[in-house]
Design an enzyme around this catalytic site. Structure first.
Site, PDB file in Angstrom:
ATOM      1  N   GLU A 181      -7.297  -2.895  -9.181  1.00  0.00           N
ATOM      2  CA  GLU A 181      -8.016  -2.129  -8.163  1.00  0.00           C
ATOM      3  C   GLU A 181      -9.321  -1.538  -8.701  1.00  0.00           C
ATOM      4  OE1 GLU A 181      -4.398  -0.671  -5.253  1.00  0.00           O
ATOM      5  OE2 GLU A 181      -4.966   0.664  -6.885  1.00  0.00           O
ATOM      6  N   GLU A 250      -0.381  -6.220  -2.704  1.00  0.00           N
ATOM      7  CA  GLU A 250       0.321  -4.972  -2.388  1.00  0.00           C
ATOM      8  C   GLU A 250       0.347  -4.753  -0.876  1.00  0.00           C
ATOM      9  OE1 GLU A 250      -0.772  -1.412  -4.431  1.00  0.00           O
ATOM     10  OE2 GLU A 250      -0.753  -2.351  -6.422  1.00  0.00           O
TER      11      GLU A 250
END
Length: 825
Positions: A181, A250
């Site tokens: 991320e 995710e």
């Protein structure tokens, strides 16, 4: 020579066997390819340190039975390298045993090495000693950081290769991730951030693992990295390269919980809707974060203020039980998607747009066609004509037609049972003893381990404890300008927890506040000892440069005097401060990998059996109890306690804090699955403790029912252990609802169904507490007696939803007949 030729032949044969068992993992723009075949891959995150090795096989088996193809996990750097170049892969940190357990169940593995993980994990997975390396800057083009990061990444890859765990060696690992991320915060690092992410890609690619690398939330991921999506919905995500498949690393099945926070939930209907939309729009690999959340044992929770429970409203709950209906509803979806694998990965894609956010998507291949009918309107159901047939699509749902004619699944129609778990008190009781934490040497004498002429950040001590004592003294005379009858102590903390003492007496405590701590104090002539105990509740784990945020008491620490409308401030921050790390009770034991050894402590830590105190700060309690019978999960209800740490037979079960309550507003009586989800949409547990019960894995307990287990508590604020109970978690009630033509299946998971609490055929309605009540119409036969005959006394039962079984209803035209049943276990 003959012997040498024989050995050579054996080596050639062995090499052939190894190569023949290797799996080739490649990809194109449509899908990940396993041995040249495009695959639909459904994965779920299970983090090995958030459960135990004894739990792993059952968790993985249930994941496979739920329709998963792969298990995804982070690799937790600070857990494996708590000291520089000293590695730990024991107990529930045995990453490679975990991967082999995945392989034994016939599943693939996705290894997110990071090594930054976020994950609501302490310090985002970075070891705190990293912070103290000279010249380091995290997550940017900094040689010190990159050398350490590369060293750990290479260590993980080397160990995995040695055990032949990559698919290219015949192992289960089909994908690996570098960084995590980073695109969310890269702009804060400027040119150094771009240089760093390019370095990450080159470094990872040089490790030659034989499977693709991925980067999540990294739109500019350099080739050959595959960029992937994280979030509630990823149907609109497009990879940055036409040769990269659309992947979702995710899909948040729920959300984490913080101390003082409510319980967040995500409905099965909305989660299924998100998955179906992703595959409708070209996705071929998605991963649930989390599939099993588990427990933040020890001091692993990040934050700050993240609870010990990491349940995440996942398909498998914190203890490994099925979270129904979410588990079963998704299992049905997975089966339908897998049945369409060839058309979804090979078919030509076309879309028809209707009004009000309704679309039809057709995948057409030489082997047949598959279709999705989607209604993304959050309030209005739709009726459309598709390929000459009429279809009704509920709002915020997707209907899946594997043959483009018959609806095999609709995301809004849940036919899987709902399971209500209950906690039952056991017959075990606690035989308590106690002892005080030795605080006199710090709050009275001011003795510590070392000194500095400044306030020190708590991370300097490598996060070896939640607790750090700060001590300084002030010599005052009556003619000192600060001397007044109206004096206070003012401290700038960091919003964790602090306790302030003056001359051995507590003057106040504060937590969850980033504003100044200020309390009135009384000083004396001569030497005054000021002691501050700072207590961390998990280090920051997310954000640009989160590692640089102060921890503990950054200061200033000031004495404030007021006289005749004049305020006089004496800054103590740059004075001489003495420090002591941790607690005497912990320092007199050996704590390693969250395990406390030496429970029979020396005489200086002698337990007392009489005059058990309660509501007394800084107190240790020891209780003994017997192991509950059966196999149900075991939990500790900490009613009556305030805040502290807990161990069972030396194993840390984490921080406890039952006294901190969730706010008493914004909870949802009935959660509407329709409309975009966020972590504040469906909340429960208002006004109640954020976490009152704490998981004790069965493997922490002694198997012998006559053996004695030991519970050790350190109570920081002051509580009463008299109300603590040991409980087991078991199935209390199951319920199901289905429409005409469906079959309702109910199971008490090994226990008999003892009674039918409710049954109605017609238009039964769900109540605000999740139960059912009769609607405006019913069938002509007694639904309750029919359900009783079909189910009572059985561990599982199946009931056909049909007017033939329950009789014709008096429902108005347009009302679809349905059956609702509630059973007690």
């Amino acid at each position: 020579m003959a012997s040498a030729n024989f050995l050579y032949a054996i080596c050639i044969c062995f090499s052939f066997l190894v190569l023949s068992s290797a799996t080739t993992v490649t990809h194109d723009g449509r899908a990940i390819k396993i041995n040249g075949t495009r695959r639909i891959l459904i994965s779920g995150s299970i983090h090995y340190p958030r459960s135990t090795p004894e739990m792993w096989p059952d968790l993985i088996k249930k994941a496979k039975e739920g329709g998963l193809d792969a298990i995804e996990t982070y690799v937790f750097w600070n857990a494996h390298e708590p000291e520089r170049r000293k590695y730990d892969f024991t107990g529930n940190l045995d990453l490679f045993r975990f991967i082999k357990a995945i392989q034994a169940e016939g599943l693939f593995a996705i290894l997110r090495i990071g090594p930054y993980v976020c994950a609501e994990w302490n310090y985002g997975g970075f070891p705190v000693w990293l912070h103290n390396r000279p010249g380091i800057q995290f997550r940017t083009a900094n040689e010190v950081f990159m050398d350490e990061m590369q060293g750990f990444t290479e260590e993980i890859v080397l160990l995995a290769k040695q055990q032949q765990l990559f698919a290219s060696q015949g192992g289960p690992i089909i994908l690996a991730q570098i960084e995590n991320e980073y695109g969310n915060i890269m702009s804060a690092y400027g040119a150094g951030g771009k240089a760093y992410i390019n370095w990450c890609a080159n470094m990872a690619n040089s490790l030659d693992i034989g499977v693709p690398w991925i980067m999540c939330q990294q739109d500019d991921a350099p080739q050959p990295m595959i960029n992937t999506c994280n979030g509630w919905y990823c149907d609109q995500f497009t990879p940055n390269n036409p040769n990269s498949p659309k992947m979702w690393t995710e899909n948040w099945t729920g959300w984490f919980k913080g101390w003082g926070g409510k319980d967040p939930h995500r409905t099965a209907e909305d989660l299924a809707f998100a998955v179906a939309r992703f595959f409708q729009t070209g996705g071929t690999l998605q991963n649930y974060y989390m599939y099993h959340g588990g427990t933040n044992f020890g001091r692993t929770a990040g934050g700050p203020y993240i609870t010990t429970s990491y349940d995440y409203d996942a398909p498998l709950n914190e203890y490994g039980n099925l979270n129904q209906p979410k588990y079963g509803h998704l299992k049905q979806l997975h089966a339908v998607l897998h049945s369409m694998e060839y058309t979804l990965t090979h078919g030509d894609i076309s879309t028809i747009n209707y009004d009000n956010a309704v679309t039809a998507t057709i995948y057409a291949s030489e082997k047949g066609s598959s279709c999705f009918l989607s209604n993304a309107n959050s309030t209005t159901d739709a009726t459309i004509v598709f390929q000459y047939l009429e279809y009704k699509i509920p709002a915020w749902s997707v209907s899946i037609l594997p043959d483009c004619k018959n609806v095999a699944y609709n995301t809004a129609k849940v036919t899987t049972q709902t399971t209500t778990m209950v906690n039952q008190k056991t017959t075990s009781f606690f035989d308590w003893s106690w002892r005080p934490e030795d605080v006199n040497s710090t709050i009275v004498l001011g003795s510590g381990d070392f000194s500095a002429d400044q306030l020190l950040d708590q991370k300097i001590f490598n996060d070896s404890s939640d607790y750090l004592w700060h001590m300084t003294s002030v010599d005052l005379k009556k003619d000192d300008p600060i001397w007044t009858d109206d004096m206070s102590l003012r401290i700038n903390g960091t919003g964790h927890v602090l306790h302030a003492f003056v001359n051995g007496e507590i003057v106040g405590s504060q937590w969850r506040k980033n504003d100044l701590f200020e309390k009135s104090i009384k000083l004396k002539q001569g030497r005054n000892l000021i002691t501050i105990l700072s207590s961390t509740v998990g280090l920051q784990n997310y954000g640009a440069r989160f590692d640089l945020g102060p921890t503990g008491i950054p200061g200033p620490v000031e004495l404030v005097g007021r006289k005749n409308d004049e305020t006089i401030i004496k800054d103590l921050s740059s004075g001489n401060w003495t420090y002591r790390v941790g607690l005497q009770g912990l320092n007199q034991t050996v704590v390693d990998n969250n395990i406390m050894y030496n429970l029979n402590l020396p005489e200086t830590f002698k337990w007392q059996d009489k005059d058990l105190p309660f509501f007394t700060m800084m107190t240790w309690y020891k209780g003994t109890f017997k192991t509950p019978s059966g196999n149900d999960p075991v939990v500790l209800d900490m009613l009556g306690m305030e805040k502290g740490l807990a161990w069972v037979n030396g194993y840390s079960i984490g921080r406890y804090w039952p006294s901190i309550l969730a706010d008493d507003d914004d909870c949802t009586e009935k959660c509407d699955y329709r409309g975009a989800y966020n972590n504040n949409k469906c909340l429960t547990n208002c006004g109640k403790p954020s976490q009152r019960v704490y998981h004790i894995p069965r493997s922490f307990l002694k198997n012998d029912p006559n053996a004695t287990n030991t519970l050790v508590l350190f109570e920081e604020f002051g509580g009463s252990p008299f109300f603590i109970t040991l409980q087991t978690v078991t199935v209390g009630k199951v319920s199901g609802r289905g429409n005409e033509g469906d079959t309702i299946e109910l199971s008490c998971y090994g226990k008999p169904i003892s009674a039918i609490q409710f049954a109605s055929f017609g238009d039964p309605q769900r109540t605000s507490n999740g139960s059912f009540e009769k609607g405006s119409c019913e069938g002509s036969k007694d639904a309750l007696s029919i359900a009783q005959k079909a189910c009572v006394g059985k561990e599982t039962c199946a009931i056909k939803v049909s007017a033939d079984v329950f009789g014709c209803t008096n429902c108005e035209e347009g009302v679809e007949n349905s059956l609702a049943v509630e059973a007690l276990c």
